[in-house]
Design an enzyme around this catalytic site. Structure first.
Site, PDB file in Angstrom:
ATOM      1  N   ASP A 477     -11.732 -12.380  50.144  1.00  0.00           N
ATOM      2  CA  ASP A 477     -11.094 -11.836  48.949  1.00  0.00           C
ATOM      3  C   ASP A 477     -11.814 -12.328  47.693  1.00  0.00           C
ATOM      4  O   ASP A 477     -12.428 -13.397  47.667  1.00  0.00           O
ATOM      5  CB  ASP A 477      -9.629 -12.258  48.912  1.00  0.00           C
ATOM      6  CG  ASP A 477      -8.748 -11.282  48.140  1.00  0.00           C
ATOM      7  OD1 ASP A 477      -9.292 -10.422  47.432  1.00  0.00           O
ATOM      8  OD2 ASP A 477      -7.507 -11.385  48.266  1.00  0.00           O
ATOM      9  N   GLU A 480     -16.154 -11.201  43.846  1.00  0.00           N
ATOM     10  CA  GLU A 480     -16.957 -10.721  42.714  1.00  0.00           C
ATOM     11  C   GLU A 480     -17.838 -11.809  42.082  1.00  0.00           C
ATOM     12  O   GLU A 480     -18.973 -11.470  41.731  1.00  0.00           O
ATOM     13  CB  GLU A 480     -16.041 -10.112  41.642  1.00  0.00           C
ATOM     14  CG  GLU A 480     -15.244  -8.910  42.090  1.00  0.00           C
ATOM     15  CD  GLU A 480     -13.921  -9.266  42.776  1.00  0.00           C
ATOM     16  OE1 GLU A 480     -13.513 -10.446  42.732  1.00  0.00           O
ATOM     17  OE2 GLU A 480     -13.310  -8.367  43.371  1.00  0.00           O
ATOM     18  N   ASP A 548      -6.886  -4.130  44.030  1.00  0.00           N
ATOM     19  CA  ASP A 548      -5.454  -4.141  43.713  1.00  0.00           C
ATOM     20  C   ASP A 548      -5.075  -2.907  42.902  1.00  0.00           C
ATOM     21  O   ASP A 548      -4.923  -2.948  41.679  1.00  0.00           O
ATOM     22  CB  ASP A 548      -5.106  -5.411  42.941  1.00  0.00           C
ATOM     23  CG  ASP A 548      -5.321  -6.668  43.765  1.00  0.00           C
ATOM     24  OD1 ASP A 548      -5.561  -6.544  44.983  1.00  0.00           O
ATOM     25  OD2 ASP A 548      -5.257  -7.771  43.199  1.00  0.00           O
TER      26      ASP A 548
END
Length: 853
Positions: A477, A480, A548
């Site tokens: 997760d 980035e 999300d």
């Protein structure tokens, strides 16, 4: 009259170096249809590419100089340098124009970053008026054809920067830069004044963050400005809200809404087109009061521009060929996609979040008891509890025996995926070691993967603490890292500016996990689900999801465009949170409007490369929504599992450069209508998918491109001519699906997990009207033995002229392969799309010919 100067050039191995007035232009011949262009001030060779790791090919080529032009000829690509314009032009092997640099547009200028000298790179290309461009990653702007559209490539939640695009003109282009890139940058600027008018009251909401669920107070603000367009025409805009993340954007031009989109989190930039008259225009922006919005705009021209503010060269690669060929060439050079395990292509169930070992096991059992197919269940974040963020350890108060939990899940013929982050609590046992050895990015809790020592320690702890428990797959997760957090940071051994390698953090994370997994658990295929990626990530068994996202119809439409764009960026595996991540609260379980929306999400997810449900603060299991939703869900899951022979066979082609989820440019590049659609796509070679993306729809219009023999309705068997629009039934039971004439769709039985019933008969649905071919692929579904040719293929061919079906001789074998196979041949006819009487064939591996009666 001046005598034309001769071109100063030299050939060295697989490259041609041209001396220009201001530097060195080097063309590297990478493949029979691929060339890398690199313009530098000096003649040094570049550092090894972090993208093109597989450049082991030495294609033959010829160089010819004539009339102030230098031509470099590969088998499938011709590159021509024109000294009079200082520009390159690219042609395919038949001399068709593919791409041309705009004369004298190559720029490499002095700049600085964090006080250090660097270069800024820019290249402009001329674009044919009929060209359409697709790709550059996953964005939330809803566009698929992005020719002329400004996009700022940064890595943030729900946005993935992939500097690669595919053109309908028969080529693809990779912009070889590791930092921020502006695609079609707009330089005219609109600055806003903040209105003193209060337009809302403060609102407290719960949101996901890198610190877990947090309460945030939000207050909307209104901003106003005006700007001038010098002439009437089509304009392109990019809004930057001036924060790391946006919470919503509403933009009006001359009191007309052009953008209106909200979510708990959104990327900081969004782009759009607008047709405007020449003259002055009023513009408003409604966002957060803390925003500092700026809009950049430009008149749309027939050019494509790429600009990077941190670079060491103008550096790009051109791949000749239609989409599959061009993307296949890219993947050969950047590294092929390994086969995912067969179970990854079944249903993946997730929620935010399971809170105990008992809870996740109970829900796994309920899927089996309720006959709801499922292959993998997912443990989201915070299972680490008292041990600290991403401590790589289960809190035994709630998860007393993780190894037994995995074994129990396996005993139910399911797999477990677990969320793992690249951020570690520095007070945890693992984090203390990272702190002691100075292996975090300074002033953050993100692991500095730019340091080999940090990557090695991360995997050492990962393998010892998590891999050893038998967990099957990894949910990496916030890779980035979250909120574009490298900007202004220092990274790596030399503490260089983070902007230099701003986009590649997810590549380094997934490389670490993949290579470690293959070393420490060599007998099992790797499956990594990452929130971000960069070119080359496919070689590390990476799939991505769209972050999300919201749950409404607009979010669904945007995800489809985002996913198709990601496919056109050369990346093969992708999915979304079916039902939306941010859900509508406790009312969702009994809200019929949300049930409709959710079921359309789920219906669409059947035809995603990966089928997955997720939801924030939600018990996402179907039975919580009532019997009607559960029944529909079961039917959709059954369809996914019945299609697994088709899906898995096409997944094998992905390993060789193919793309399963296909924007229509991949199959109908010359069809202007098809390439303009954002709400239809091909799933594999034969299935046209036309999802329902709006409420209260009982039928929808579907465009069927020209195809010999036409198209057949999957549900009814009704035939339609190509190059036409049809009104298709679109009830909650039937997502519109059309099969190409000549299509061969292998289907298996209804089952509860992918590996169930390995000896079951395979139905071959034959859609006559044109000749066709399908290769049925099989292997053990689990290991890397296929890399050593342990797999089997059966070529199945329908001959329309002779009206016979040939099931070819089986090629290859693998351990555990059944010696015989039963095929049920179904001739799809008018009025009988499915569930019709079949003709049985017992196949022992030798060629069989069936004559259609």
């Amino acid at each position: 009259m001046d005598t034309p100067r001769s071109i100063i050039w030299q050939q060295a191995n697989n490259r041609v170096i041209i001396n220009t007035d201001d530097g060195f232009l080097t063309i590297y011949l990478l493949d029979e249809g691929a060339a890398r262009v690199r313009f530098t001030r000096t003649s040094e060779d570049p550092s090894p590419s972090l993208i093109l790791e597989n450049c082991v090919f030495n294609p033959s080529f010829k160089v010819k100089e004539e009339d102030q032009k230098l031509s470099i000829n590969l088998k499938k690509l011709k590159v021509v340098f024109d000294q009079t314009t200082n520009a390159l032009t690219f042609y395919d092997g038949q001399e068709n124009l593919l791409l041309a640099e705009k004369p004298n547009s190559r720029q490499l200028s002095e700049s600085t970053i964090q006080g250090e000298a660097c270069l800024a790179a820019e290249q402009q290309f001329l674009s044919d008026p009929t060209e359409k461009i697709f790709g550059m990653g996953q964005f939330q702007d809803g566009y698929l054809d992005i020719k002329g559209l400004p996009r700022r490539l940064t890595q943030v939640n729900s946005q993935i920067a992939i500097p690669f695009y595919t053109s309908n003109k028969g080529y693809a282009l990779l912009w070889h830069n590791y930092g921020l890139t502006d695609f079609n940058p707009a330089d005219e600027q609109i600055t806003f004044s903040k209105s003193a008018t209060r337009i809302s009251s403060p609102e407290k909401i719960l949101v996901t963050t890198a610190e877990g669920t947090q309460e945030e107070t939000r207050l909307e603000g209104l901003f106003t400005a005006e700007f001038e367009t010098k002439e009437t025409g089509k304009y392109a805009f990019l809004l930057d809200v001036g924060q790391k993340m946006a919470r919503g954007y509403r933009v009006t031009v001359d009191r007309r809404a052009v953008i209106d989109y909200k979510n708990f989190w959104l990327p900081p930039t969004i782009s759009w087109f607008d047709d405007l008259e020449g003259g002055m225009h009023d513009v408003t922006f409604t966002g957060q009061e803390s925003d500092a919005p700026v809009i950049y705009y430009r008149k749309v021209e027939h050019t494509t521009t790429l600009r990077s503010p941190v670079a060491d060269a103008v550096d790009y690669v051109v791949f000749a060929g239609k989409a599959d060929e061009a993307i296949g060439s890219y993947r050969r050079l950047a590294g092929p996609m390994p086969m995912l395990p067969q179970w990854a292509l079944g249903y993946i169930h997730c929620r935010e979040r399971y809170k105990s070992q008992d809870e996740i096991l109970d829900n796994t059992r309920q899927f089996r008891e309720r006959n709801l197919p499922m292959d993998m269940i997912v443990q989201d974040w915070q299972y680490w509890g008292k041990y600290g963020w991403n401590a790589m350890q289960f809190d035994e108060q709630h998860y007393p025996d993780p190894e037994k939990m995995v074994q129990d899940i396996h005993s139910l013929n399911a797999r477990l995926m677990v969320s793992v982050w690249s951020k570690i609590d520095p007070t945890s046992e693992v984090g203390q070691e990272f702190t002691r050895r100075d292996l975090f990015i300074k002033d953050t809790q993100w692991v500095d993967f730019y340091k080999p020592e940090a990557a090695a320690l991360y995997w050492e702890q990962f393998s010892k603490r998590l891999l050893s428990t038998g967990i099957d797959a990894w949910w990496q997760d916030a890779t980035e890292p979250e909120n574009d957090d490298l900007e202004g940071r220092r990274i790596g051994e030399g503490q260089i500016p983070g902007e230099t390698y701003r986009l590649i953090y997810p590549l380094l994370v997934t490389k670490t996990v993949y290579e470690g997994s293959r070393r420490d658990r060599p007998g099992q295929r790797v499956f990594i689900l990452s929130r971000s990626a960069y070119p080359g990530a496919q070689r590390y068994a990476v799939a991505t999801w769209s972050g999300d996202i919201g749950n409404d119809w607009e979010a669904m439409r945007k995800q489809l465009a985002a996913g198709l764009s990601y496919m056109a960026s050369g990346m093969p595996w992708w999915t979304f949170d079916a039902g939306g991540f941010f859900r509508p609260g406790d009312g969702q379980y009994k809200d019929p409007d949300y049930h409709e929306t959710f079921l359309r999400w789920l219906q669409l997810s059947v035809f995603m490369p990966l089928m997955r449900v997720h939801g924030y603060m939600t018990d996402t299991e179907f039975w919580h929504y009532g019997e009607a939703v559960t029944t529909h869900a079961r039917n959709y899951l059954n369809l996914r599992y019945r299609l697994l022979p088709y899906i898995y066979s096409e997944a094998a082609r992905v390993n060789n450069g193919y793309t399963l989820m296909r924007p229509l440019v991949m199959d109908f590049a010359a069809d202007d209508i098809a390439t303009g659609l954002t709400d239809q796509f091909m799933f594999g070679p034969s299935i046209m998918v036309a999802p329902v993306l709006r409420p209260a729809v009982a039928e929808r219009s579907v465009y069927l491109p020209a195809h010999k023999g036409g198209w057949i309705d999957f549900w009814t068997g009704q035939r339609y001519e190509g190059e036409t629009d049809v009104d298709a039934t679109a009830t909650l039971d039937h997502i519109p699906l059309f099969i190409k004439a000549g299509g061969i769709i292998p289907m298996g039985p209804v089952k509860q997990y992918a590996a169930q019933y390995p000896d079951a008969p395979v139905e071959l649905h034959i859609y006559t009207g044109a000749s066709g071919m399908f290769t049925l692929y099989e292997d053990d579904g689990e290991t890397f033995a296929y890399e050593d040719r342990a797999h089997a293929s059966i070529k199945i061919t329908w001959n329309e002229e002779d009206q016979h079906l040939k099931i070819g001789k089986r090629e290859g074998s693998f351990e555990g392969m059944p010696a015989t196979k039963t095929f049920h041949i179904i001739w799809v006819t008018q009025g009988f799309g499915r569930d019709v009487e079949a003709e049985e064939v017992i196949y022992n591996g030798e060629e069989v010919i069936i004559i259609k009666s």
